[in-house]
Design an enzyme around this catalytic site. Structure first.
Site, mmCIF file in Angstrom:
data_model
loop_
_atom_site.group_PDB
_atom_site.id
_atom_site.type_symbol
_atom_site.label_atom_id
_atom_site.label_comp_id
_atom_site.label_asym_id
_atom_site.label_seq_id
_atom_site.Cartn_x
_atom_site.Cartn_y
_atom_site.Cartn_z
ATOM 1 N N ASP A 14 3.685 -6.884 9.010
ATOM 2 C CA ASP A 14 2.671 -7.487 8.161
ATOM 3 C C ASP A 14 1.426 -7.748 9.022
ATOM 4 O O ASP A 14 1.491 -7.726 10.258
ATOM 5 C CB ASP A 14 3.215 -8.791 7.563
ATOM 6 C CG ASP A 14 2.266 -9.400 6.558
ATOM 7 O OD1 ASP A 14 1.615 -8.650 5.810
ATOM 8 O OD2 ASP A 14 2.157 -10.645 6.532
ATOM 9 N N ASP A 16 -1.665 -10.324 8.080
ATOM 10 C CA ASP A 16 -2.079 -11.724 8.084
ATOM 11 C C ASP A 16 -0.884 -12.634 8.355
ATOM 12 O O ASP A 16 0.148 -12.526 7.698
ATOM 13 C CB ASP A 16 -2.726 -12.105 6.749
ATOM 14 C CG ASP A 16 -4.046 -11.391 6.525
ATOM 15 O OD1 ASP A 16 -4.918 -11.488 7.396
ATOM 16 O OD2 ASP A 16 -4.185 -10.708 5.496
#
Length: 260
Positions: A14, A16
């Site tokens: 991922d 953020d």
């Protein structure tokens, strides 16, 4: 450090909360990406954000000190465009979203139109208009199929949370009685399309995320080895509240550099 119970040769991560936070690199993130590139490990950075193109995100990451090629970024917009191209090649769509979505659809061979489109595709935007939502409602009631890039109901901003794709989708569903198909996390469809993109097998791929309810659950459902890092949304005291567990919990992505 604990070694995975199986050999990991490919990585999904991922963005953020794992690599960056509010425009700044999380300590260890540049080193992690550099280690992946130096070891020539296949990897993709995943994000549910459909606003930006991969080129935009590459520039944003570079400004924070994380150097990644454009082709190593996989957004929910790209996954959605790939899904539609597989389902209905050369189709048409009425899209509500920004350049990340419209560019992905165009490059997937889709025609963008307001006239009897095959699909209404809803993505993230900071300028949702009542006129566009009304058009979407009428097209869906007229027979267009309803697709959303991701189910996130809110998104972050400096001032606080903002309504996001899932919230607007709920409004359209209330007006049409039609539920959308969400392509992005936690749908493992996004992970499977990412694996196909880097020619990786789930048995030898790890997913690194900061959210139990999207990254980890989708990783588990896609058959991946999952790492939860504690630099984002999910805190250590939250983990036991879920009926599933990540393969391992790490303080941050810095703890993964030596595992690459």
């Amino acid at each position: 450090m604990t070694e995975p119970h199986r050999e990991i040769t490919s990585w999904l991560t991922d963005m953020d909360g794992v690599l960056v936070h509010e425009g700044h690199a999380i300590p260890g993130a540049p080193e992690f990406i550099r280690a992946l590139r130096d070891a020539e490990r296949p990897f993709l950075i995943l994000t549910n954000n459909s606003i930006f193109t991969a080129r935009d995100l590459r520039a944003r990451l570079a400004s924070s000190g994380i150097d990644v090629p454009e082709e190593s970024i996989w957004t929910s917009a790209l996954a959605t465009a790939q899904f539609l191209a597989d389902q209905n090649p050369g189709g048409s769509a009425y899209a509500i979203g920004e350049a990340g979505l419209t560019t992905a659809l165009y490059e997937a061979g889709y025609t963008l139109t307001e006239s009897d489109p095959d699909y209404v595709v809803l993505g993230e935007t900071r300028t949702y208009s009542f006129e566009a939502i009304t058009k979407a409602v009428r097209l869906i009631k007229g027979g267009s199929r309803f697709i959303c890039t991701n189910p996130d109901t809110t998104g972050p901003s400096v001032e606080g949370p903002l309504p996001a794709t899932g919230a607007v989708a709920a409004m359209i569903t209330a007006a049409t009685q039609r539920d959308p198909y969400f392509v992005g996390k936690p749908n493992p469809m996004m992970f499977r399309s990412a694996l196909n993109r880097i020619d990786a097998h789930s048995e030898h791929t790890a997913m690194v995320g900061d959210r139990m309810d999207t990254d980890v659950v989708a990783g588990i459902e896609a058959g991946l080895y999952t790492y939860l890092v504690l630099t984002g949304s999910t805190k250590i005291e939250d983990v036991d509240t879920y009926p599933f567990r990540p393969s391992e919990v790490k303080d941050s992505v810095a703890d993964l550099v030596d595992l690459v």
